[in-house]
Design a protein around this motif. Structure first.
Motif, PDB file in Angstrom:
ATOM      1  N   SER A 126     -45.943  33.704 -34.704  1.00 14.80           N
ATOM      2  CA  SER A 126     -47.146  34.392 -34.248  1.00 14.80           C
ATOM      3  C   SER A 126     -46.856  35.481 -33.227  1.00 14.80           C
ATOM      4  O   SER A 126     -47.649  36.400 -33.053  1.00 14.80           O
ATOM      5  CB  SER A 126     -48.127  33.383 -33.639  1.00 14.80           C
ATOM      6  N   TYR A 177     -65.082  27.800 -40.744  1.00 14.80           N
ATOM      7  CA  TYR A 177     -64.209  27.131 -39.775  1.00 14.80           C
ATOM      8  C   TYR A 177     -63.692  25.797 -40.297  1.00 14.80           C
ATOM      9  O   TYR A 177     -64.427  24.985 -40.841  1.00 14.80           O
ATOM     10  CB  TYR A 177     -64.956  26.901 -38.459  1.00 14.80           C
ATOM     11  N   THR A 181     -57.397  24.738 -39.053  1.00 13.07           N
ATOM     12  CA  THR A 181     -56.974  26.131 -38.984  1.00 13.07           C
ATOM     13  C   THR A 181     -56.163  26.373 -37.716  1.00 13.07           C
ATOM     14  O   THR A 181     -56.627  26.089 -36.607  1.00 13.07           O
ATOM     15  CB  THR A 181     -58.184  27.079 -38.997  1.00 13.07           C
ATOM     16  N   THR A 182     -54.972  26.871 -37.870  1.00 16.66           N
ATOM     17  CA  THR A 182     -54.095  27.097 -36.726  1.00 16.66           C
ATOM     18  C   THR A 182     -54.355  28.470 -36.103  1.00 16.66           C
ATOM     19  O   THR A 182     -54.940  29.352 -36.728  1.00 16.66           O
ATOM     20  CB  THR A 182     -52.615  27.029 -37.142  1.00 16.66           C
ATOM     21  N   ARG A 183     -53.919  28.622 -34.878  1.00  9.45           N
ATOM     22  CA  ARG A 183     -54.065  29.894 -34.174  1.00  9.45           C
ATOM     23  C   ARG A 183     -53.273  30.981 -34.890  1.00  9.45           C
ATOM     24  O   ARG A 183     -53.706  32.135 -34.967  1.00  9.45           O
ATOM     25  CB  ARG A 183     -53.555  29.735 -32.742  1.00  9.45           C
ATOM     26  N   GLU A 184     -52.107  30.620 -35.427  1.00 11.99           N
ATOM     27  CA  GLU A 184     -51.270  31.588 -36.130  1.00 11.99           C
ATOM     28  C   GLU A 184     -51.969  32.126 -37.371  1.00 11.99           C
ATOM     29  O   GLU A 184     -51.932  33.313 -37.672  1.00 11.99           O
ATOM     30  CB  GLU A 184     -49.928  30.963 -36.520  1.00 11.99           C
ATOM     31  N   SER A 186     -55.226  32.230 -37.885  1.00 14.17           N
ATOM     32  CA  SER A 186     -56.359  33.060 -37.463  1.00 14.17           C
ATOM     33  C   SER A 186     -55.900  34.465 -37.108  1.00 14.17           C
ATOM     34  O   SER A 186     -56.520  35.455 -37.500  1.00 14.17           O
ATOM     35  CB  SER A 186     -57.063  32.421 -36.257  1.00 14.17           C
ATOM     36  N   GLN A 187     -54.790  34.552 -36.355  1.00 10.54           N
ATOM     37  CA  GLN A 187     -54.267  35.863 -35.985  1.00 10.54           C
ATOM     38  C   GLN A 187     -53.864  36.672 -37.208  1.00 10.54           C
ATOM     39  O   GLN A 187     -54.150  37.870 -37.297  1.00 10.54           O
ATOM     40  CB  GLN A 187     -53.052  35.694 -35.062  1.00 10.54           C
TER      41      GLN A 187
END
Length: 206
Positions: A126, A177, A181-184, A186-187
């Motif tokens: 990320s 949602y 779901t991971t932050r990576e 989403s980015q």
């Protein structure tokens, strides 16, 4: 000083064939597409000539191409529908739209598609996503600035498109949602949406 005749406004003689009048009108419309008042003057002059030629045709004094005869019917419905307003709105929108060449759109498609694929494949890393996003910002500024050589305008449009892409991407993630779901992810997803909007703006925005 007397006002110019419709023929003088279009730069043609009163005996000019209709094909020449049509070409003159199209040329002037393209040349002055950024001036609302001039466009209105060109349209008015062209309409006046068309109406005059139709009147002469009805009197058997001149021939008019078949595709112009529909103008009689258009005149009848002009009192019912704001055609002039529609034309004005179309010309206003048209000045913000660009039609890129095949090579131009192919280049931009390749670059932004490559950035999207890199972001997607490097999702676990990320820390690299912001780097590719920043690269996309610079690329979009470059392409927009290349069109008219107006850096401030290119910067403003790019920042606006960046914000728009983040809002749309974030909204889609929130709408669907998933706790897993991971932050990576989403980015990466938001970055891909931004790249798509960058592609649209750099390709089709004038």
């Amino acid at each position: 000083m007397s006002e110019k005749t419709p023929y003088e406004k279009l730069g043609v003689s009163e005996t000019a064939p209709f094909e020449e009048i049509q070409k003159a009108k199209d040329h002037l419309s393209q040349k002055h597409s950024d001036s609302f008042e001039t466009m209105e003057s060109i349209e008015s002059a062209y309409d006046a000539i068309v109406m005059e030629r139709l009147k002469l045709r009805q009197e058997g004094k001149v021939s008019v191409p078949d595709n112009i005869r529909f103008a009689e019917h258009q005149r009848e419905i002009s009192s019912k529908f704001p055609v002039s307003n529609f034309k004005s709105m179309f010309h206003w929108v048209q000045q913000f739209i660009d039609i890129p060449s095949f090579n131009d759109i192919l280049l931009k498609t390749g670059i932004f598609l490559a950035l999207s694929l890199l972001v997607g494949f490097l999702r676990p890393q990320s820390s690299l996503t912001p780097l590719f996003l920043a690269l996309g910002v610079f690329v979009n500024i470059y392409f927009l600035n290349k069109k008219e050589n107006k850096f401030n305008r290119a910067l403003l449009i790019t920042l606006t498109m960046l914000s728009l892409g983040m809002i749309i991407g974030g909204s889609i993630i929130q709408l669907f949602y998933d706790p897993n779901t991971t932050r990576e992810f989403s980015q990466s997803f938001v970055s891909i949406i931004v790249f798509f909007i960058f592609w649209l703006s750099s390709s089709f925005l004038h």
